[in-house]
Design a protein around this motif. Sequence first.
Motif, PDB file in Angstrom:
ATOM      1  N   THR A 166       0.723  -1.164   0.053  1.00  0.00           N
ATOM      2  CA  THR A 166       0.141  -0.078  -0.076  1.00  0.00           C
ATOM      3  C   THR A 166       1.191   1.365  -0.025  1.00  0.00           C
ATOM      4  O   THR A 166       1.593   1.491   0.901  1.00  0.00           O
ATOM      5  CB  THR A 166      -0.869   0.078   1.093  1.00  0.00           C
ATOM      6  N   PHE A 167       0.640   2.119  -1.003  1.00  0.00           N
ATOM      7  CA  PHE A 167       1.529   3.224  -1.041  1.00  0.00           C
ATOM      8  C   PHE A 167       0.363   4.607  -0.913  1.00  0.00           C
ATOM      9  O   PHE A 167      -0.516   4.570  -1.566  1.00  0.00           O
ATOM     10  CB  PHE A 167       2.165   3.374  -2.527  1.00  0.00           C
ATOM     11  N   ILE A 168       0.645   5.295  -0.146  1.00  0.00           N
ATOM     12  CA  ILE A 168       0.203   6.522  -0.220  1.00  0.00           C
ATOM     13  C   ILE A 168       0.988   7.854  -0.555  1.00  0.00           C
ATOM     14  O   ILE A 168       2.131   7.981   0.034  1.00  0.00           O
ATOM     15  CB  ILE A 168      -0.413   6.891   1.218  1.00  0.00           C
ATOM     16  N   LEU A 169       0.687   8.467  -1.588  1.00  0.00           N
ATOM     17  CA  LEU A 169       1.678   9.520  -2.152  1.00  0.00           C
ATOM     18  C   LEU A 169       0.972  10.879  -1.976  1.00  0.00           C
ATOM     19  O   LEU A 169      -0.502  11.037  -2.475  1.00  0.00           O
ATOM     20  CB  LEU A 169       1.755   9.014  -3.551  1.00  0.00           C
ATOM     21  N   THR A 170       1.500  11.814  -1.665  1.00  0.00           N
ATOM     22  CA  THR A 170       1.060  13.198  -1.633  1.00  0.00           C
ATOM     23  C   THR A 170       1.118  13.785  -3.085  1.00  0.00           C
ATOM     24  O   THR A 170       1.923  13.162  -3.728  1.00  0.00           O
ATOM     25  CB  THR A 170       1.765  13.973  -0.695  1.00  0.00           C
ATOM     26  N   GLU A 171       0.404  14.780  -3.400  1.00  0.00           N
ATOM     27  CA  GLU A 171       0.467  15.450  -4.540  1.00  0.00           C
ATOM     28  C   GLU A 171       1.854  16.112  -5.165  1.00  0.00           C
ATOM     29  O   GLU A 171       2.352  15.865  -6.106  1.00  0.00           O
ATOM     30  CB  GLU A 171      -0.717  16.472  -4.653  1.00  0.00           C
ATOM     31  N   GLN A 172       2.477  16.495  -3.853  1.00  0.00           N
ATOM     32  CA  GLN A 172       3.857  16.818  -4.088  1.00  0.00           C
ATOM     33  C   GLN A 172       4.865  15.739  -4.299  1.00  0.00           C
ATOM     34  O   GLN A 172       5.525  16.288  -5.288  1.00  0.00           O
ATOM     35  CB  GLN A 172       4.312  17.531  -2.522  1.00  0.00           C
ATOM     36  N   ILE A 202      -2.470   1.929  -4.694  1.00  0.00           N
ATOM     37  CA  ILE A 202      -1.603   3.306  -4.496  1.00  0.00           C
ATOM     38  C   ILE A 202      -2.577   4.433  -4.623  1.00  0.00           C
ATOM     39  O   ILE A 202      -3.661   4.608  -5.152  1.00  0.00           O
ATOM     40  CB  ILE A 202      -0.950   3.523  -6.134  1.00  0.00           C
ATOM     41  N   GLY A 203      -2.356   5.077  -3.410  1.00  0.00           N
ATOM     42  CA  GLY A 203      -3.391   6.013  -2.997  1.00  0.00           C
ATOM     43  C   GLY A 203      -2.818   7.621  -3.257  1.00  0.00           C
ATOM     44  O   GLY A 203      -1.502   7.728  -2.884  1.00  0.00           O
ATOM     45  N   VAL A 204      -3.523   8.571  -3.502  1.00  0.00           N
ATOM     46  CA  VAL A 204      -3.053   9.811  -3.792  1.00  0.00           C
ATOM     47  C   VAL A 204      -3.853  10.791  -2.989  1.00  0.00           C
ATOM     48  O   VAL A 204      -5.047  10.844  -2.829  1.00  0.00           O
ATOM     49  CB  VAL A 204      -3.362  10.327  -5.250  1.00  0.00           C
ATOM     50  N   ILE A 205      -2.884  11.793  -2.278  1.00  0.00           N
ATOM     51  CA  ILE A 205      -3.720  12.744  -1.409  1.00  0.00           C
ATOM     52  C   ILE A 205      -3.207  14.029  -2.059  1.00  0.00           C
ATOM     53  O   ILE A 205      -2.426  14.472  -2.300  1.00  0.00           O
ATOM     54  CB  ILE A 205      -2.897  12.842  -0.152  1.00  0.00           C
ATOM     55  N   ALA A 206      -4.497  14.633  -2.491  1.00  0.00           N
ATOM     56  CA  ALA A 206      -4.486  15.711  -3.280  1.00  0.00           C
ATOM     57  C   ALA A 206      -4.306  17.075  -2.407  1.00  0.00           C
ATOM     58  O   ALA A 206      -4.572  16.993  -1.185  1.00  0.00           O
ATOM     59  CB  ALA A 206      -5.599  16.102  -4.090  1.00  0.00           C
ATOM     60  N   THR A 207      -3.317  17.862  -3.001  1.00  0.00           N
ATOM     61  CA  THR A 207      -3.090  19.425  -2.318  1.00  0.00           C
ATOM     62  C   THR A 207      -4.680  19.977  -1.983  1.00  0.00           C
ATOM     63  O   THR A 207      -5.611  20.121  -2.519  1.00  0.00           O
ATOM     64  CB  THR A 207      -2.451  20.268  -3.053  1.00  0.00           C
ATOM     65  N   VAL A 257      -8.354   9.310   3.651  1.00  0.00           N
ATOM     66  CA  VAL A 257      -8.553  10.533   2.687  1.00  0.00           C
ATOM     67  C   VAL A 257      -8.110  10.524   1.424  1.00  0.00           C
ATOM     68  O   VAL A 257      -8.049  11.493   0.748  1.00  0.00           O
ATOM     69  CB  VAL A 257      -8.247  11.776   3.499  1.00  0.00           C
ATOM     70  N   ALA A 258      -7.182   9.475   1.078  1.00  0.00           N
ATOM     71  CA  ALA A 258      -6.542   9.346  -0.297  1.00  0.00           C
ATOM     72  C   ALA A 258      -7.378   8.698  -1.313  1.00  0.00           C
ATOM     73  O   ALA A 258      -8.479   8.251  -1.000  1.00  0.00           O
ATOM     74  CB  ALA A 258      -5.460   8.285  -0.155  1.00  0.00           C
ATOM     75  N   LEU A 259      -7.255   9.201  -2.568  1.00  0.00           N
ATOM     76  CA  LEU A 259      -7.928   8.653  -3.579  1.00  0.00           C
ATOM     77  C   LEU A 259      -7.255   7.436  -4.281  1.00  0.00           C
ATOM     78  O   LEU A 259      -6.130   7.397  -4.281  1.00  0.00           O
ATOM     79  CB  LEU A 259      -7.779   9.782  -4.946  1.00  0.00           C
ATOM     80  N   PHE A 260      -8.130   6.117  -4.559  1.00  0.00           N
ATOM     81  CA  PHE A 260      -7.691   5.013  -4.946  1.00  0.00           C
ATOM     82  C   PHE A 260      -8.232   4.699  -6.393  1.00  0.00           C
ATOM     83  O   PHE A 260      -9.266   5.303  -6.620  1.00  0.00           O
ATOM     84  CB  PHE A 260      -7.966   3.964  -3.912  1.00  0.00           C
ATOM     85  N   GLU A 261      -7.592   3.792  -6.843  1.00  0.00           N
ATOM     86  CA  GLU A 261      -8.317   3.130  -8.077  1.00  0.00           C
ATOM     87  C   GLU A 261      -8.756   4.331  -9.180  1.00  0.00           C
ATOM     88  O   GLU A 261      -7.880   4.951  -9.475  1.00  0.00           O
ATOM     89  CB  GLU A 261      -9.656   2.247  -7.774  1.00  0.00           C
ATOM     90  N   ASN A 262      -9.811   4.199  -9.635  1.00  0.00           N
ATOM     91  CA  ASN A 262     -10.199   5.019 -10.896  1.00  0.00           C
ATOM     92  C   ASN A 262     -10.047   6.566 -10.478  1.00  0.00           C
ATOM     93  O   ASN A 262      -9.556   7.457 -11.291  1.00  0.00           O
ATOM     94  CB  ASN A 262     -11.778   4.866 -11.287  1.00  0.00           C
ATOM     95  N   ASP A 263     -10.173   6.954  -9.295  1.00  0.00           N
ATOM     96  CA  ASP A 263      -9.896   8.418  -8.799  1.00  0.00           C
ATOM     97  C   ASP A 263      -8.433   8.544  -9.089  1.00  0.00           C
ATOM     98  O   ASP A 263      -8.198   9.810  -9.381  1.00  0.00           O
ATOM     99  CB  ASP A 263     -10.489   8.646  -7.337  1.00  0.00           C
ATOM    100  N   ARG A 265      -6.177   7.044 -10.613  1.00  0.00           N
ATOM    101  CA  ARG A 265      -5.795   7.078 -12.140  1.00  0.00           C
ATOM    102  C   ARG A 265      -6.201   8.272 -12.871  1.00  0.00           C
ATOM    103  O   ARG A 265      -5.391   8.809 -13.680  1.00  0.00           O
ATOM    104  CB  ARG A 265      -6.365   5.829 -12.730  1.00  0.00           C
ATOM    105  N   GLU A 266      -7.465   8.838 -12.691  1.00  0.00           N
ATOM    106  CA  GLU A 266      -7.728  10.073 -13.134  1.00  0.00           C
ATOM    107  C   GLU A 266      -7.036  11.078 -12.780  1.00  0.00           C
ATOM    108  O   GLU A 266      -6.568  11.897 -13.574  1.00  0.00           O
ATOM    109  CB  GLU A 266      -9.218  10.452 -12.855  1.00  0.00           C
ATOM    110  N   PHE A 267      -6.501  11.104 -11.516  1.00  0.00           N
ATOM    111  CA  PHE A 267      -5.601  12.227 -11.030  1.00  0.00           C
ATOM    112  C   PHE A 267      -4.236  12.143 -11.853  1.00  0.00           C
ATOM    113  O   PHE A 267      -3.461  13.204 -12.289  1.00  0.00           O
ATOM    114  CB  PHE A 267      -5.485  12.117  -9.479  1.00  0.00           C
ATOM    115  N   LEU A 268      -3.795  10.775 -11.846  1.00  0.00           N
ATOM    116  CA  LEU A 268      -2.306  10.641 -12.329  1.00  0.00           C
ATOM    117  C   LEU A 268      -2.207  10.992 -13.742  1.00  0.00           C
ATOM    118  O   LEU A 268      -1.323  11.625 -14.508  1.00  0.00           O
ATOM    119  CB  LEU A 268      -1.882   9.359 -12.251  1.00  0.00           C
ATOM    120  N   ALA A 269      -3.662  10.680 -14.525  1.00  0.00           N
ATOM    121  CA  ALA A 269      -3.703  11.112 -15.908  1.00  0.00           C
ATOM    122  C   ALA A 269      -3.681  12.555 -16.033  1.00  0.00           C
ATOM    123  O   ALA A 269      -3.057  12.839 -17.131  1.00  0.00           O
ATOM    124  CB  ALA A 269      -5.051  10.422 -16.727  1.00  0.00           C
ATOM    125  N   THR A 270      -4.341  13.378 -15.340  1.00  0.00           N
ATOM    126  CA  THR A 270      -4.416  14.815 -15.590  1.00  0.00           C
ATOM    127  C   THR A 270      -2.993  15.421 -15.362  1.00  0.00           C
ATOM    128  O   THR A 270      -2.580  16.176 -16.012  1.00  0.00           O
ATOM    129  CB  THR A 270      -5.458  15.336 -14.420  1.00  0.00           C
TER     130      THR A 270
END
Length: 277
Positions: A166-172, A202-207, A257-263, A265-270
């Motif tokens: 499990t990876f949690i990545l900040t937008e930074q 893989i989870g992403v925490i948006a700023t 509070v992180a974004l996972f899966e399709n959310d 992937r959409e963030f990464l694609a942007t």
Amino acid sequence: MKLVPEELGQSGQELAALLKELRLAAGLTGDRLAKRCNLSQSTISRYETGSARPSLVAVEQILWAVEAPPSIVAQVTALARLANTEWRNVRDLRRKGLGSRQAELKALEVSSGHMRYFLLSMLTGLLATPEYVRASLAHSPADTSKAVAGKLERQQILYDTGKQFTFILTEQAIRFPLTPPPAMAVQLDRLASLTYLPNVHIGVIATGTALPSLPLNTFTIYDNHMATVELSTGSVVFRDPRDVQSYLDQFEGYERVALFENDAREFLATWAHAFRS
């Protein structure tokens, strides 16, 4: 007891000798002490010889069993915390060689079932493209060829479905331009592709996301028995269950509070599109 980083992890033998001294002073055999603590006699023996490192919980059980006075309890508890916390400075890591560090990390990954990574400012080697790996080591004064090869070789463990990551990545961490924009876009494409692995989350925490606590450092948790915290001058290794649980609690808060899966992937694609533009 004053906490000196260089002394972390070096008090094991002193702790072992003191535990044995306390048992003898209490007039207990190893077997009798083990029964009072609900431990095996062999475990007590390993603690007293220094071949095994007792947790703070085990130390507290022993102190209760030998009826240690408060002053001794404070001394031994401080020693136990030092013994269960280790400091590794960057200078020592460089002296041993970056390649040996990769071998050490590989052994930890092989021996663990669930690994959790909180990535505050940049990506870990397990997720990185070759260009990103090389860029991350570009400022090292040592030969990095073995370290690059070791980082890329370690990535194979992501495909071991018997393990969970499990990876949690900040937008930074995602946006930090460690490589030129086209290479950063490829890196984000790789992250998105890894989200499809069944054992990799893989989870992403948006700023701007409201966080349960303020993140100060990158850290990694191996199962529930060890946490490593990265600093600019080295890393701290925690083995005491209560310290590890503290980092597990932090990680679970960020996970919520992180974004996972399709959310995700959409963030990464942007951002991949932004780098390509």
